[in-house]
Design a protein around this motif. Structure first.
Motif, mmCIF file in Angstrom:
data_model
loop_
_atom_site.group_PDB
_atom_site.id
_atom_site.type_symbol
_atom_site.label_atom_id
_atom_site.label_comp_id
_atom_site.label_asym_id
_atom_site.label_seq_id
_atom_site.Cartn_x
_atom_site.Cartn_y
_atom_site.Cartn_z
ATOM 1 N N TRP A 424 0.852 -1.188 0.000
ATOM 2 C CA TRP A 424 0.000 0.000 0.000
ATOM 3 C C TRP A 424 0.894 1.247 0.000
ATOM 4 O O TRP A 424 2.012 1.234 0.552
ATOM 5 N N TYR A 425 0.387 2.330 -0.629
ATOM 6 C CA TYR A 425 1.140 3.580 -0.729
ATOM 7 C C TYR A 425 0.263 4.739 -0.250
ATOM 8 O O TYR A 425 -0.970 4.701 -0.383
ATOM 9 N N ARG A 426 0.917 5.749 0.299
ATOM 10 C CA ARG A 426 0.217 7.019 0.546
ATOM 11 C C ARG A 426 1.227 8.150 0.410
ATOM 12 O O ARG A 426 2.436 7.961 0.591
ATOM 13 N N SER A 427 0.719 9.302 0.074
ATOM 14 C CA SER A 427 1.608 10.458 -0.145
ATOM 15 C C SER A 427 1.026 11.676 0.543
ATOM 16 O O SER A 427 -0.152 11.702 0.944
ATOM 17 N N ASN A 428 1.851 12.705 0.669
ATOM 18 C CA ASN A 428 1.379 13.968 1.245
ATOM 19 C C ASN A 428 1.489 15.073 0.209
ATOM 20 O O ASN A 428 1.898 14.830 -0.938
ATOM 21 N N ALA A 429 1.154 16.235 0.605
ATOM 22 C CA ALA A 429 1.137 17.374 -0.330
ATOM 23 C C ALA A 429 2.513 17.696 -0.860
ATOM 24 O O ALA A 429 2.661 18.262 -1.951
ATOM 25 N N GLU A 430 3.554 17.354 -0.102
ATOM 26 C CA GLU A 430 4.920 17.648 -0.547
ATOM 27 C C GLU A 430 5.444 16.595 -1.527
ATOM 28 O O GLU A 430 6.576 16.673 -1.995
ATOM 29 N N GLY A 431 4.609 15.557 -1.809
ATOM 30 C CA GLY A 431 5.024 14.528 -2.754
ATOM 31 C C GLY A 431 5.811 13.391 -2.129
ATOM 32 O O GLY A 431 6.301 12.504 -2.829
ATOM 33 N N GLU A 432 5.940 13.424 -0.799
ATOM 34 C CA GLU A 432 6.617 12.318 -0.119
ATOM 35 C C GLU A 432 5.719 11.081 -0.161
ATOM 36 O O GLU A 432 4.493 11.188 -0.131
ATOM 37 N N GLU A 433 6.342 9.928 -0.213
ATOM 38 C CA GLU A 433 5.561 8.686 -0.289
ATOM 39 C C GLU A 433 5.959 7.737 0.820
ATOM 40 O O GLU A 433 7.137 7.599 1.139
ATOM 41 N N GLN A 434 4.956 7.089 1.430
ATOM 42 C CA GLN A 434 5.182 6.021 2.390
ATOM 43 C C GLN A 434 4.713 4.706 1.773
ATOM 44 O O GLN A 434 3.708 4.674 1.049
ATOM 45 N N VAL A 435 5.440 3.636 2.059
ATOM 46 C CA VAL A 435 5.105 2.311 1.532
ATOM 47 C C VAL A 435 4.869 1.366 2.703
ATOM 48 O O VAL A 435 5.667 1.346 3.661
ATOM 49 N N TYR A 436 3.789 0.607 2.630
ATOM 50 C CA TYR A 436 3.493 -0.387 3.666
ATOM 51 C C TYR A 436 3.356 -1.755 2.998
ATOM 52 O O TYR A 436 2.616 -1.915 2.022
ATOM 53 N N VAL A 437 4.078 -2.728 3.517
ATOM 54 C CA VAL A 437 4.007 -4.097 3.015
ATOM 55 C C VAL A 437 3.539 -4.980 4.165
ATOM 56 O O VAL A 437 4.195 -5.029 5.222
ATOM 57 N N GLY A 438 2.415 -5.659 4.006
ATOM 58 C CA GLY A 438 1.888 -6.453 5.111
ATOM 59 C C GLY A 438 0.854 -7.469 4.678
ATOM 60 O O GLY A 438 0.409 -7.490 3.528
#
Length: 878
Positions: A424-438
């Motif tokens: 799964w991915y999510r991002s913020n307004a600054e374009g940063e991305e977090q990745v979750y693997v589970g």
């Protein structure tokens, strides 16, 4: 009489299978103490139908299951079906196109709902087809590759590999199918020969050749072999300006050993985005890569006025433009090359650089037998150290070659049907991305500035999930629902996994040794620390009668099991598939072969009818019949030999050899000799014992007709043949056995003489001794002799030590010898003529090859015939 005159398979087969299922005989029992035999059925496509290749595999697996069950083992043969992502996805996309819509218009949720409905309807069809083949599998443990427990196993594998650094995401060149809009595994790409123009263009001071000018818009590197003397004056890194499709380009010389100096002009420009070799050259030299063709197979804006055009439409226009510029040097209209095609959807592959998920096969993080190895090294080690045996052994070399050249495995697919990637991915307004693997979706925690989690839209390669087949199907489905348990805990508490894994045998076609078998070894050793199976048995492909590959495009080559079974019976199909096969070798199939094997089922039926009529007082559970005659001892000795021979063959996967032994015994020994002998002096217990033994030996090969006879006779009450023990050995007396073999020698010689001389029957006389006193009545009946007479001159038998003469006059023998002499002269003349023809060098060189081969075959046949004539002359000249 219980057995009707004729055996009609269609009248019995469904009822017999229902009887087996109701009895529970197919179910495994992990709770009992017994030797285990376990096997996973290669899962057929849930939306498909069985073809003869499936039928051969199921027949072989069923032979193994029934044989081991009759030996008293606890047998688990686990059935199931595969979601077959690419093929099934293509079916739905085709259906939607026929409705005038597409997957994007109906949406992912509706697309998947429709596919689930389609599969639910088609799975029953597949189950019925597997049952029709007589498969004695444990239906209570049936699995489907998209079952919840299997999905958990898939996600566990992905998460563990990701955590160990074996799964990564990166931009790599992949096999892209613009038709299905997805990546395709290397193993699923086939090469198809195509005739197309091969163009040579002027590129600055060089001439380059290509069959694909539409990929050349971004070419700015010209590559040549560093040892090619023709271009020695050009140094690596030299630059020059060349007039090209859309104007001048600044080009750079690259020297690389990947270039074949013998191909074309020995110089090529590279298109790193759309060619595997070019991509690797660009990687080595850190060169730019630019996309020319989009993911729908159309040219991008770099192509200027050709942008948006499909490849086939643009190609001739591009050539025309280059010609107008004076850059077209030549065209070879007869150029034949191979193009890459998706074996599943038949779309032409367009290599593309894409962000994909890969499995690293070279990273050394896998613990195996006290060492830390790579996935690749483990795959090599388990076969090399004989943890897994491959039958036939010659495929080890092929296996090693494939593993040695294994590249990182692209496991992501851009289709909607299948196991969705657990990322799964999510991002913020600054374009940063977090990745979750589970294993389960992350919860949206409302973190300030972050969008909601979105799952990766891609699905996993079908082979990723089916690679887990042997162990994921054995975990307890209820335990798999409990996410408080680790996979290790689930495996340790799953009785089936603890009891039946590693499985005993994996039986499958040699053509998926790489697709599936190797990947099962990769994934199972990594996830469980065990091999998936102890032996791999590879059967060959089933081809048409003329050796062609069976193809729906050539209906005359196809044999549909579902059409054959109602007409000829399942046993006839199974026996035809098994007869003459050998591991790893392709076999030929025909209706004539099926008809021939139906005759064996009929032979068993007719033997049973004779014995049923003869055995008026059958004995239940007959263990030790008492032999009375040499024939009784002989048949018990033969049964001992055939039981031991068939057992050894099945233990060593020699299915055709085992069946051939049984066939020859039933047809030539039992029916032709013992049954004929028994018509005068039947030993009922021996007849009953012999038929019981034959039915048991034949049951794994021909389960329906043997079980039908068993049930109709009712000698074992309500017991099942499928549940009976493998036959035990009752030895005959060797001296008595040899006495019957002497009877056979005498009878064969008499039959041969009467047949050769065309004498229907004859009188005979013999020298009185104990042998003839005991056996003369049997000899008379089997040889068809008229009776005993006194005569002065006769033809003496020469193949026996006992004195016996036939009342055949000398003139008859003399006339026959004259005929043989004439035939001998004729054969010698034919041989001389054929040898002369083959000594003629012009004939051998100029005649069509098949005519020369025909002449050689005629010569061999003529020589064989001459030797037979000479032997007969020797016999009758004395």
């Amino acid at each position: 009489m219980k057995l009707p005159k004729a055996y009609e398979a269609k009248d019995y087969e469904k009822n017999i299978y229902d009887l087996w299922e109701r009895s529970g005989i197919f179910k495994a029992h992990p709770e009992i103490k017994a030797e285990r035999f376990s096997m996973s059925m290669p899962p057929p496509n849930a939306t498909g139908t069985l073809h003869v290749g499936h039928s051969l595999g199921i027949a072989i697996q069923d032979i193994l299951a029934r044989y081991n069950r009759m030996q008293g083992k606890d047998v688990l043969w686990l059935p199931g079906t595969d979601h077959a992502a690419l093929a099934t996805n293509a079916i739905m996309e085709k259906k939607l196109a026929e409705e005038g819509t597409n997957k994007h218009e109906v949406g992912r949720e509706e697309f998947i709902r429709r596919l689930k409905e389609l599969i639910a309807n088609s799975q029953d069809t597949m189950r019925a087809q597997i049952r029709a083949l007589g498969a004695s599998c444990d239906w209570s443990r049936e699995r489907y590759t998209l079952d919840e427990a299997l999905n958990r196993s898939v996600n566990e594998t992905f998460v563990k590999m990701y955590g160990d650094g074996l799964i990564y995401r990166g931009h790599r060149i992949v096999n892209w199918d613009p038709l299905l809009e997805t990546t395709v595994a290397d193993d699923e790409v086939v090469r198809v020969e195509e005739k197309s123009p091969f163009y040579t263009f002027q590129y600055g001071p060089f001439q380059i050749s290509t069959a694909r000018p539409e990929t050349k818009f971004g070419d700015k590197y010209v590559v040549m072999h560093p040892d090619d003397k023709r271009y020695a004056k050009y140094k690596h890194g030299d630059t020059f300006t060349a007039e090209w499709i859309n104007g001048p380009v600044s080009a750079t010389v690259i020297k690389d050993k990947a270039v074949d100096p013998e191909f074309g002009t020995g110089v090529m420009t590279i298109t790193p985005w759309h060619d595997m070799t070019d991509f690797e050259i660009a990687q080595r030299h850190k060169l730019d890569k630019e996309q020319i063709i989009d993911f729908h197979g159309k040219l991008l804006p770099i192509a200027d006025e050709f942008a948006g055009q499909p490849i086939q439409e643009a190609r001739p226009k591009i050539v025309a433009k280059l010609k107008a510029k004076g850059l077209l040097v030549s065209i070879d209209e007869n150029y034949v090359h191979s193009i890459a095609v998706n074996d599943r959807g038949q779309g032409i592959i367009e290599p593309q650089i894409k962000l994909q998920w890969f499995v690293d096969v070279n990273k050394q993080v896998v613990p195996w037998k006290g060492k830390i190895l790579s996935l690749k090294e483990v795959m090599q080690t388990v076969v090399r150290e004989q943890d897994i045996a491959i039958v036939p052994e010659r495929f080890k070399k092929t296996y090693y070659h494939w593993i040695d050249n294994l590249r990182d495995w692209c496991i992501s697919r851009q289709i909607w049907w299948g196991h969705r990637i657990p990322v799964w991915y999510r991002s913020n307004a600054e374009g940063e991305e977090q990745v979750y693997v589970g294993l389960q979706p992350p919860k949206n925690d409302g973190s300030e500035g972050w969008h909601e989690w979105e799952q990766d839209p891609d699905t996993l390669d079908t082979w990723f999930s089916s690679a887990l087949w042997t162990w994921s199907t054995l975990i307890d489905p209820k335990l798999a629902q409990d996410y408080s348990l680790s996979l290790e805990e689930i495996l340790s508490r799953s009785l089936d996994f603890q009891t039946y894994h590693p499985t005993s045998v994996m039986e499958t076609g040699w053509d998926i040794l790489f697709f599936w078998v190797a990947r099962m070894i990769l994934a199972t050793t990594y996830m469980t620390g065990q091999v998936p199976f102890k032996t791999v048995y590879l059967h060959g492909l089933v081809r048409a009668e003329d050796g062609q590959k069976m193809s729906k495009s050539k209906p005359e080559t196809m044999i549909d099991p579902l059409e054959v079974i109602p007409k000829y019976g399942t046993d006839a199909l199974r026996l035809a598939l098994i007869s003459g096969t050998s591991p790893g070798n392709d076999s030929r199939m025909s209706i004539a072969k099926i008809v021939g094997q139906r005759n064996f089922a009929n032979k068993l039926w007719n033997i049973a009818r004779f014995i049923e009529a003869t055995v008026t007082e059958p004995t239940k559970s007959l263990e030790q019949p008492v032999p009375k005659t040499p024939a009784d001892h002989w048949v018990l000795t033969k049964l001992q030999q055939i039981t031991e021979g068939v057992s050894q063959d099945l233990d060593n996967f020699r299915f055709a050899e085992g069946y051939e032994k049984l066939y020859q015994f039933v047809w030539n020994d039992f029916a032709d000799w013992y049954i004929e002998t028994s018509k005068a002096e039947p030993n009922q217990p021996v007849l009953q014992f012999a038929l019981t033994t034959i039915l048991k030996l034949a049951h794994p090969f021909a389960p329906f007709v043997t079980e039908t006879i068993w049930q109709e006779l009712g000698w074992e009450g309500k017991g099942l043949l499928a549940a009976s023990d493998w036959p035990h050995v009752v030895k005959g007396d060797i001296k008595q056995t040899k006495e019957f073999e002497e009877i056979q020698n005498i009878v064969r010689e008499i039959r041969y003489i009467l047949s050769s001389l065309q004498v229907p029957r004859a009188m005979f006389k013999y020298e009185q001794n104990a042998f003839f006193h005991k056996n003369i009545a049997v000899i008379m009946r089997l040889a068809g002799l008229k009776g005993i007479a006194e005569f002065h001159h006769g033809l003496k038998l020469v193949e026996t030590r006992h004195q016996l003469w036939l009342d055949i006059d000398e003139l008859t023998v003399h006339n026959f010898a004259k005929q043989l002499t004439a035939k001998k002269t004729e054969a010698q003349a034919s041989i001389k003529q054929l040898e002369s023809r083959l000594k003629n060098k012009n004939y051998v060189a100029q005649a069509p090859a098949h005519i020369v081969d025909q002449t050689k075959a005629q010569l061999t046949e003529a020589k064989t015939s001459l030797e037979k004539i000479k032997a007969e002359l020797t016999r009758f000249a004395d």
